[in-house]
Motif scaffolding. Structure first.
Motif, PDB file in Angstrom:
ATOM      1  N   ASP A  72      68.671  -0.375   8.359  1.00  0.00           N
ATOM      2  CA  ASP A  72      68.690  -0.245   6.900  1.00  0.00           C
ATOM      3  C   ASP A  72      68.962  -1.621   6.294  1.00  0.00           C
ATOM      4  O   ASP A  72      69.873  -2.322   6.729  1.00  0.00           O
ATOM      5  N   PHE A  73      68.170  -1.970   5.277  1.00  0.00           N
ATOM      6  CA  PHE A  73      68.337  -3.243   4.586  1.00  0.00           C
ATOM      7  C   PHE A  73      68.451  -2.992   3.094  1.00  0.00           C
ATOM      8  O   PHE A  73      67.673  -2.225   2.529  1.00  0.00           O
ATOM      9  N   ARG A  74      69.405  -3.642   2.431  1.00  0.00           N
ATOM     10  CA  ARG A  74      69.543  -3.570   0.971  1.00  0.00           C
ATOM     11  C   ARG A  74      68.736  -4.701   0.346  1.00  0.00           C
ATOM     12  O   ARG A  74      68.744  -5.829   0.837  1.00  0.00           O
ATOM     13  N   VAL A  75      68.078  -4.375  -0.757  1.00  0.00           N
ATOM     14  CA  VAL A  75      67.286  -5.374  -1.481  1.00  0.00           C
ATOM     15  C   VAL A  75      67.497  -5.173  -2.980  1.00  0.00           C
ATOM     16  O   VAL A  75      67.804  -4.069  -3.424  1.00  0.00           O
ATOM     17  N   PRO A  76      67.318  -6.221  -3.787  1.00  0.00           N
ATOM     18  CA  PRO A  76      67.489  -6.073  -5.221  1.00  0.00           C
ATOM     19  C   PRO A  76      66.356  -5.297  -5.894  1.00  0.00           C
ATOM     20  O   PRO A  76      66.563  -4.685  -6.940  1.00  0.00           O
ATOM     21  N   ASP A  77      65.146  -5.312  -5.308  1.00  0.00           N
ATOM     22  CA  ASP A  77      64.003  -4.631  -5.900  1.00  0.00           C
ATOM     23  C   ASP A  77      63.193  -3.982  -4.771  1.00  0.00           C
ATOM     24  O   ASP A  77      62.461  -4.667  -4.048  1.00  0.00           O
ATOM     25  N   VAL A  78      63.357  -2.652  -4.604  1.00  0.00           N
ATOM     26  CA  VAL A  78      62.719  -1.937  -3.498  1.00  0.00           C
ATOM     27  C   VAL A  78      61.203  -2.070  -3.543  1.00  0.00           C
ATOM     28  O   VAL A  78      60.573  -2.395  -2.533  1.00  0.00           O
ATOM     29  N   ASP A  79      60.583  -1.839  -4.698  1.00  0.00           N
ATOM     30  CA  ASP A  79      59.125  -1.894  -4.794  1.00  0.00           C
ATOM     31  C   ASP A  79      58.578  -3.265  -4.402  1.00  0.00           C
ATOM     32  O   ASP A  79      57.598  -3.376  -3.658  1.00  0.00           O
ATOM     33  N   LYS A  80      59.212  -4.320  -4.899  1.00  0.00           N
ATOM     34  CA  LYS A  80      58.769  -5.678  -4.578  1.00  0.00           C
ATOM     35  C   LYS A  80      58.940  -5.966  -3.086  1.00  0.00           C
ATOM     36  O   LYS A  80      58.046  -6.524  -2.445  1.00  0.00           O
ATOM     37  N   ALA A  81      60.077  -5.562  -2.525  1.00  0.00           N
ATOM     38  CA  ALA A  81      60.325  -5.800  -1.103  1.00  0.00           C
ATOM     39  C   ALA A  81      59.312  -5.054  -0.243  1.00  0.00           C
ATOM     40  O   ALA A  81      58.775  -5.612   0.723  1.00  0.00           O
ATOM     41  N   VAL A  82      59.038  -3.799  -0.582  1.00  0.00           N
ATOM     42  CA  VAL A  82      58.059  -3.015   0.176  1.00  0.00           C
ATOM     43  C   VAL A  82      56.703  -3.728   0.167  1.00  0.00           C
ATOM     44  O   VAL A  82      56.054  -3.876   1.205  1.00  0.00           O
ATOM     45  N   GLU A  83      56.288  -4.181  -0.989  1.00  0.00           N
ATOM     46  CA  GLU A  83      55.007  -4.890  -1.103  1.00  0.00           C
ATOM     47  C   GLU A  83      54.992  -6.135  -0.214  1.00  0.00           C
ATOM     48  O   GLU A  83      54.017  -6.406   0.496  1.00  0.00           O
ATOM     49  N   GLY A 114      56.012  -0.633  15.125  1.00  0.00           N
ATOM     50  CA  GLY A 114      56.241   0.779  14.897  1.00  0.00           C
ATOM     51  C   GLY A 114      57.683   1.242  14.824  1.00  0.00           C
ATOM     52  O   GLY A 114      57.946   2.434  14.748  1.00  0.00           O
ATOM     53  N   HIS A 115      58.655   0.310  14.812  1.00  0.00           N
ATOM     54  CA  HIS A 115      60.056   0.696  14.653  1.00  0.00           C
ATOM     55  C   HIS A 115      60.325   0.991  13.174  1.00  0.00           C
ATOM     56  O   HIS A 115      59.967   0.188  12.302  1.00  0.00           O
ATOM     57  N   ALA A 116      60.980   2.112  12.901  1.00  0.00           N
ATOM     58  CA  ALA A 116      61.304   2.465  11.520  1.00  0.00           C
ATOM     59  C   ALA A 116      62.437   1.602  10.992  1.00  0.00           C
ATOM     60  O   ALA A 116      63.384   1.268  11.723  1.00  0.00           O
ATOM     61  N   PHE A 117      62.332   1.224   9.717  1.00  0.00           N
ATOM     62  CA  PHE A 117      63.452   0.605   9.005  1.00  0.00           C
ATOM     63  C   PHE A 117      63.388   1.014   7.560  1.00  0.00           C
ATOM     64  O   PHE A 117      62.321   1.326   7.035  1.00  0.00           O
ATOM     65  N   CYS A 118      64.553   1.083   6.930  1.00  0.00           N
ATOM     66  CA  CYS A 118      64.629   1.545   5.549  1.00  0.00           C
ATOM     67  C   CYS A 118      64.920   0.376   4.613  1.00  0.00           C
ATOM     68  O   CYS A 118      65.735  -0.489   4.931  1.00  0.00           O
ATOM     69  N   VAL A 119      64.245   0.401   3.473  1.00  0.00           N
ATOM     70  CA  VAL A 119      64.459  -0.575   2.419  1.00  0.00           C
ATOM     71  C   VAL A 119      65.224   0.165   1.322  1.00  0.00           C
ATOM     72  O   VAL A 119      64.704   1.104   0.725  1.00  0.00           O
ATOM     73  N   CYS A 120      66.473  -0.229   1.120  1.00  0.00           N
ATOM     74  CA  CYS A 120      67.406   0.488   0.265  1.00  0.00           C
ATOM     75  C   CYS A 120      67.766  -0.336  -0.971  1.00  0.00           C
ATOM     76  O   CYS A 120      67.903  -1.552  -0.874  1.00  0.00           O
ATOM     77  N   PRO A 121      67.965   0.343  -2.109  1.00  0.00           N
ATOM     78  CA  PRO A 121      68.375  -0.407  -3.302  1.00  0.00           C
ATOM     79  C   PRO A 121      69.814  -0.883  -3.183  1.00  0.00           C
ATOM     80  O   PRO A 121      70.605  -0.325  -2.413  1.00  0.00           O
ATOM     81  N   GLU A 122      70.129  -1.920  -3.943  1.00  0.00           N
ATOM     82  CA  GLU A 122      71.511  -2.379  -3.996  1.00  0.00           C
ATOM     83  C   GLU A 122      72.397  -1.288  -4.516  1.00  0.00           C
ATOM     84  O   GLU A 122      71.978  -0.463  -5.338  1.00  0.00           O
ATOM     85  N   ALA A 123      73.634  -1.255  -4.045  1.00  0.00           N
ATOM     86  CA  ALA A 123      74.592  -0.254  -4.505  1.00  0.00           C
ATOM     87  C   ALA A 123      74.868  -0.464  -5.986  1.00  0.00           C
ATOM     88  O   ALA A 123      74.953  -1.591  -6.461  1.00  0.00           O
ATOM     89  N   SER A 124      74.967   0.660  -6.716  1.00  0.00           N
ATOM     90  CA  SER A 124      75.239   0.514  -8.152  1.00  0.00           C
ATOM     91  C   SER A 124      76.661   0.860  -8.479  1.00  0.00           C
ATOM     92  O   SER A 124      77.415   1.321  -7.726  1.00  0.00           O
TER      93      SER A 124
END
Length: 124
Positions: A72-83, A114-124
């Protein structure tokens, strides 16, 4: 009393350790600290991800109860990171358990092997 252990690293089996180290270097910014054909690593002295060559490794389908781990990774902008991560070679599977009627909580991606990983928003 149980002897307490300190986590040194997570090691991921893969076919091409150097390629996967470069991918996770781009995702995390962690420097590549070692890169050989059979073994590679990214890390900063406290957090490390190792990659070990297993030539006949088969990716586990997503979703699957056979999945053994994910990062699991936290990012400031999920949509941008996914792209960006898809541009680096990740894929976005159709099944997304983090998407609810209230929007996106997190996005599951698969790294180039093929390893799964999650892109998570920063904690609010």
């Amino acid at each position: 009393m149980t002897t307490k252990a300190t986590l040194l690293a997570v090691t991921i089996d893969c076919a091409d350790p150097k390629k996967l180290a470069e991918f996770y270097h781009a995702v995390t910014g962690l420097p590549v600290t070692y890169a050989e054909d059979d073994y590679a690593a990214v890390g900063d002295g406290t957090t490390s991800i190792y990659f070990g060559r297993v030539p006949d490794r088969e990716p586990v389908p997503w979703p699957s109860s056979a999945k053994q781990f994910h990062l699991d990774f936290r990012v400031p902008d999920v949509d941008k990171a996914v792209e960006e991560y898809v541009g680096l070679g990740a894929t976005k599977p159709d099944f997304q358990p983090g998407v609810t009627g209230e929007g996106v909580g997190w996005v599951v991606l698969l790294d180039p092997e093929g390893h799964a990983f999650c892109v998570c928003p920063e904690a609010s």
